[in-house]
Design a protein around this motif. Structure first.
Motif, PDB file in Angstrom:
ATOM      1  N   GLY A 539       0.816  -1.210   0.000  1.00 31.28           N
ATOM      2  CA  GLY A 539       0.000   0.000   0.000  1.00 31.28           C
ATOM      3  C   GLY A 539       0.845   1.253   0.000  1.00 31.28           C
ATOM      4  O   GLY A 539       0.540   2.234  -0.692  1.00 31.28           O
ATOM      5  N   GLY A 540       1.937   1.251   0.773  1.00 32.98           N
ATOM      6  CA  GLY A 540       2.842   2.396   0.764  1.00 32.98           C
ATOM      7  C   GLY A 540       3.465   2.623  -0.597  1.00 32.98           C
ATOM      8  O   GLY A 540       3.690   3.768  -1.008  1.00 32.98           O
ATOM      9  N   LEU A 541       3.735   1.526  -1.330  1.00 33.88           N
ATOM     10  CA  LEU A 541       4.266   1.667  -2.683  1.00 33.88           C
ATOM     11  C   LEU A 541       3.197   2.190  -3.645  1.00 33.88           C
ATOM     12  O   LEU A 541       3.505   2.902  -4.601  1.00 33.88           O
ATOM     13  N   GLY A 542       1.919   1.860  -3.390  1.00 37.15           N
ATOM     14  CA  GLY A 542       0.842   2.285  -4.280  1.00 37.15           C
ATOM     15  C   GLY A 542       0.554   3.769  -4.231  1.00 37.15           C
ATOM     16  O   GLY A 542       0.075   4.346  -5.226  1.00 37.15           O
ATOM     17  N   ILE A 543       0.821   4.432  -3.114  1.00 37.33           N
ATOM     18  CA  ILE A 543       0.545   5.871  -2.997  1.00 37.33           C
ATOM     19  C   ILE A 543       1.356   6.685  -4.008  1.00 37.33           C
ATOM     20  O   ILE A 543       0.781   7.471  -4.775  1.00 37.33           O
ATOM     21  N   PRO A 544       2.694   6.538  -4.058  1.00 37.48           N
ATOM     22  CA  PRO A 544       3.434   7.320  -5.069  1.00 37.48           C
ATOM     23  C   PRO A 544       3.082   6.919  -6.499  1.00 37.48           C
ATOM     24  O   PRO A 544       3.118   7.753  -7.409  1.00 37.48           O
ATOM     25  N   VAL A 545       2.729   5.636  -6.723  1.00 38.68           N
ATOM     26  CA  VAL A 545       2.320   5.229  -8.064  1.00 38.68           C
ATOM     27  C   VAL A 545       1.062   5.981  -8.484  1.00 38.68           C
ATOM     28  O   VAL A 545       0.952   6.499  -9.603  1.00 38.68           O
ATOM     29  N   GLY A 546       0.070   6.070  -7.580  1.00 42.09           N
ATOM     30  CA  GLY A 546      -1.152   6.810  -7.888  1.00 42.09           C
ATOM     31  C   GLY A 546      -0.885   8.278  -8.135  1.00 42.09           C
ATOM     32  O   GLY A 546      -1.465   8.888  -9.050  1.00 42.09           O
ATOM     33  N   ILE A 547      -0.010   8.871  -7.345  1.00 48.20           N
ATOM     34  CA  ILE A 547       0.323  10.291  -7.526  1.00 48.20           C
ATOM     35  C   ILE A 547       1.001  10.521  -8.876  1.00 48.20           C
ATOM     36  O   ILE A 547       0.685  11.475  -9.607  1.00 48.20           O
ATOM     37  N   ILE A 548       1.951   9.655  -9.232  1.00 49.52           N
ATOM     38  CA  ILE A 548       2.663   9.804 -10.506  1.00 49.52           C
ATOM     39  C   ILE A 548       1.704   9.679 -11.681  1.00 49.52           C
ATOM     40  O   ILE A 548       1.740  10.468 -12.639  1.00 49.52           O
ATOM     41  N   LEU A 549       0.812   8.690 -11.616  1.00 51.69           N
ATOM     42  CA  LEU A 549      -0.153   8.521 -12.704  1.00 51.69           C
ATOM     43  C   LEU A 549      -1.058   9.737 -12.834  1.00 51.69           C
ATOM     44  O   LEU A 549      -1.411  10.165 -13.942  1.00 51.69           O
ATOM     45  N   ASN A 550      -1.456  10.326 -11.706  1.00 46.28           N
ATOM     46  CA  ASN A 550      -2.311  11.508 -11.754  1.00 46.28           C
ATOM     47  C   ASN A 550      -1.581  12.687 -12.383  1.00 46.28           C
ATOM     48  O   ASN A 550      -2.137  13.411 -13.219  1.00 46.28           O
ATOM     49  N   ARG A 551      -0.330  12.882 -12.007  1.00 41.83           N
ATOM     50  CA  ARG A 551       0.424  14.025 -12.508  1.00 41.83           C
ATOM     51  C   ARG A 551       0.747  13.888 -13.992  1.00 41.83           C
ATOM     52  O   ARG A 551       0.768  14.875 -14.732  1.00 41.83           O
ATOM     53  N   ILE A 552       1.020  12.659 -14.446  1.00 41.49           N
ATOM     54  CA  ILE A 552       1.431  12.474 -15.831  1.00 41.49           C
ATOM     55  C   ILE A 552       0.248  12.397 -16.773  1.00 41.49           C
ATOM     56  O   ILE A 552       0.241  12.992 -17.861  1.00 41.49           O
ATOM     57  N   THR A 553      -0.792  11.681 -16.375  1.00 38.15           N
ATOM     58  CA  THR A 553      -1.917  11.436 -17.275  1.00 38.15           C
ATOM     59  C   THR A 553      -3.121  12.310 -16.995  1.00 38.15           C
ATOM     60  O   THR A 553      -4.011  12.447 -17.846  1.00 38.15           O
TER      61      THR A 553
END
Length: 712
Positions: A539-553
């Motif tokens: 879950g801790g790894l999923g937070i930055p993944v979600g943020i990156i996807l939001n910022r890029i896409t």
């Protein structure tokens, strides 16, 4: 340390919270439409598993520590101990049954002679191998210290004591029994704390050994030790400190045994070399214990044993004619050099094995001095054994090769002992520790194994991005540089995590899968704990993944994407954690009948764990409609676990074997060689470990570096 009620409350709260959170997440995703429903299907697996765990907990019976259950556990353990130790005694004596000629004697040790200035525990003045059980039962507190010179028969005496006490315990019906269990002290970890905590760690180690060696469930093993159902017979006290001038670890064990631990937990049997114990006893003697010293064999016992091992009814004295000159000499000169030399059980063992072949002539022994006799027999031991025992494929090993291979193992044990590991227990999966540069033993193998594992697993993950997408495009991200930056960053992070995890994973022996352990309280607790730990990690790894996807896409809102990444990755982590916990909880250790069994059982356990892990990812991918991705993820997870991420990194072992084989320091299949050496009587078994049958032989084979100083 949390109390038991607190741990149970924490587990209950965690289970309720996890269940509620997963059901809320499923409902929330279902409201998002078809995509949400697809993801919700993925989450159905951990929900179902969590519900099954709760059902198992509800079906559990009363605690393991009930008197009737402990009596049944103790009775089963007693049968296992007798089977294993009877085999060990047969190998030590090189004979079957209870041969009377092997009746080694012992006598009360005067306190001043042993450096002991403490009260004793009573007992007669003398005893022997055939009366040792009666001697022990005459002690008031059941505290016995067995001392002797190297090769004097201490281990044979303790094994015979164990078997006789076990036989008497079997004869008691409906009464509380005490199971004698022999344990090798060099396997006990380093100690650096006060005596009270040391006693707790010693008790925990004994409990762990009951699980490792005899497969007793952990909760039952702890209850057996705590409630006084176990009589510890501790061998190898003198081997704990690798010949150091300051026997710190051994002294701390004695201090632990001197610490009060309840009305039923005072008895103990300890074996030690007499000179080593004198050094320890200056500061910390074993209190309220009767010390006995092994006596040398008398001429009559030597003659009887040789007549027993080399019978010939056609001869006047019933012994083969080739031995008559030797027997006549020791009868005529009972205080002579040959009689004195053969009065040691170790030397008598060497003579019997060197001259086992009827074509050999033992009259050579009459011509040598005592110092020459020792070198003469040790030098001819391996050629005699090789000649008598063919190799696994029917051919015979070369004596020079056998000496080299055994020296490799002896040097490995010497290094392990100096660095705080057991200096007597041979575990093949630990060979990697002594490879490479002496200044950094094992580093190259460890790094190479970690790099290989990280590369292979990352490659399979990369294939999930390179394969054609579901819409049919040739390459989903072939022309999108931003996407590839994200992918490379994610894969680099993942590879670094796998490398670090694999490179730092410590090793321990696992045996075979026992699904019934899933129903035990400790097994369920471990599964649930792993599930929530891995869910938080992912879950801790999923937070930055979600943020990156939001910022890029620009997909979704930032808080929703971060929270969604946490929940999605956390759910996957929860499923992975359940599998890891289940696989670990079902790994039950068992005593080995051959030295190769532990390694084969490790491989089997890792195969099952890897397949379980791969199936989880395959199932998750299938439920989400990403079957091919699930295959790649499953392969990556399975390889990571099998090669280097499991409790026993198998790739390190394979690389270490190749290292030694290239240098001709080990055969291509060292496990088969260990089986042969065990059959030939050069090695013995202690639970899941192989050991040199005689420490003196091990020391003579140790040829490397600073260990020569210990050979005197």
């Amino acid at each position: 340390m949390r109390s038991r009620p607190a741990r149970r409350l924490w587990l209950a709260v965690a289970l309720v919270a996890g269940t509620a959170g997963l059901f809320w997440l499923t409902s929330w995703l279902l409201g998002k439409g078809n995509d949400g429903a697809g993801i919700a299907n993925v989450l159905a697996l951990p929900v179902a598993v969590l519900g099954s765990l709760a059902a198992f907990v509800a079906l559990r019976s009363r605690p393991e520590a009930e008197e009737a259950k402990l009596r049944a556990r103790a009775s089963t353990l007693l049968d296992q101990v007798v089977t294993a130790e009877a085999r060990a005694l047969q190998q030590l004596l090189g004979d079957t049954g209870r041969p009377e000629p092997a009746d080694i004697g012992f006598a009360h040790t005067h306190p001043d002679a042993a450096g002991v200035r403490w009260r004793v525990d009573g007992g007669p003045e003398t005893g022997s191998l055939n009366t040792v059980a009666e001697f022990y039962q005459s002690l008031r507190l059941g505290r016995l210290l067995v001392l002797g010179e190297p090769g004097s028969g201490k281990t044979v005496l303790t094994v015979r004591l164990l078997l006789d006490l076990a036989e008497k315990a079997r004869a008691t019906s409906g009464e509380r029994i005490r199971v004698p269990v022999r344990l090798s002290l060099p396997a006990f970890s380093k100690l650096d704390t006060g005596s009270a905590e040391i006693r707790e760690r010693l008790d925990a180690w004994i409990s762990e050994q009951l699980t490792i060696v005899y497969g007793v469930p952990r909760s039952a093993a702890k209850a057996l030790v705590t409630d006084g159902w176990i009589l510890p017979i501790l061998d190898g006290l003198d081997e704990m400190d690798a010949g150091a001038a300051d026997p710190r670890r051994a002294s701390e064990v004695i201090a632990a045994l001197n610490t009060a631990a309840g009305p039923h937990r005072w008895p103990v049997v300890v074996a030690c070399r007499i000179e080593n114990y004198r050094r320890m006893a200056r500061e910390t003697p074993l209190q309220d214990a009767t010390a006995v010293t092994m006596e040398a064999l008398e001429v009559g016992q030597i003659v009887d044993w040789l007549s027993h091992r080399f019978p010939d009814p056609t001869q006047p004295d019933g012994t083969q004619a080739r031995w008559r000159p030797v027997l006549n000499l020791i009868r005529t000169h009972p205080a002579g050099r040959l009689a004195k030399f053969l009065s040691s059980p170790l030397n008598l063992y060497l003579a019997v094995n060197v001259y086992r072949d009827p074509a050999t002539d033992p009259r050579d022994l009459r011509k040598l001095s005592e110092a020459e006799l020792d070198d003469f027999l040790h030098d001819r031991l391996l050629p005699a054994v090789v000649e008598h025992y063919p190799g696994p494929d029917g051919t015979r090993y070369r004596a020079e090769d056998v000496r080299t291979w055994l020296s490799t193992l002896a040097n490995h044990l010497a290094w392990m002992s100096v660095h705080g590991f057991s200096g007597t227990d041979i575990h093949l999966h630990e060979l990697w520790r002594t490879t490479g540069d002496p200044a950094c033993r094992g580093r190259r193998i460890r790094v190479l194994a970690a790099a290989t594992t990280a590369t292979l697993t990352t490659f399979f993950l990369l294939m999930t991005f390179r394969r054609p997408g579901r819409t049919g495009e040739a390459d989903r991200f072939g022309s999108d540089a931003v996407w590839w930056i994200v992918i490379v960053a994610m894969l680099t992070t993942f590879a670094g995590f796998i490398f670090h995890f694999t490179a730092t994973t410590s090793t321990r022996v696992l045996e075979r899968i026992e699904p019934r352990l899933l129903l035990t309280r400790s097994g369920l607790r471990k599964i649930a704990r792993n599930g929530f730990t891995w869910s938080l990690l992912f879950g801790g790894l999923g937070i930055p993944v979600g943020i990156i996807l939001n910022r890029i896409t620009g997909i979704g809102k930032l808080p929703d994407m971060a929270f969604g990444g946490f929940l999605l990755f956390g759910s996957i982590g929860f499923a992975v954690g359940l599998v890891v916990g289940a696989a670990d909880a079902t790994a039950l250790l068992r005593a080995a009948n051959r030295p190769s069994e532990p390694l084969r059982q490790v491989r089997g356990t890792l195969v099952v764990q890897s397949v379980m892990m791969g199936l989880v990812f395959l199932t998750l991918g299938s439920l989400a409609g990403l079957l091919i991705d699930g295959v790649f993820f499953g392969l990556a997870a399975g390889l990571a676990l099998y090669l280097g991420g499991g409790p026993t990194p198998l790739l390190r072992h394979e690389l270490a074997v190749r290292y030694y084989v290239r240098r001709r320091l080990l055969p291509r299949r060292p496990e088969d060689f260990l089986d042969w050496a065990h059959t030939a009587g050069l090695l013995r078994l202690a639970g899941t470990a192989a050991q040199f049958r005689h420490r003196e032989v091990q020391q003579r084979l140790t040829t490397e570096g600073p260990y020569d100083a210990n050979l005197a």
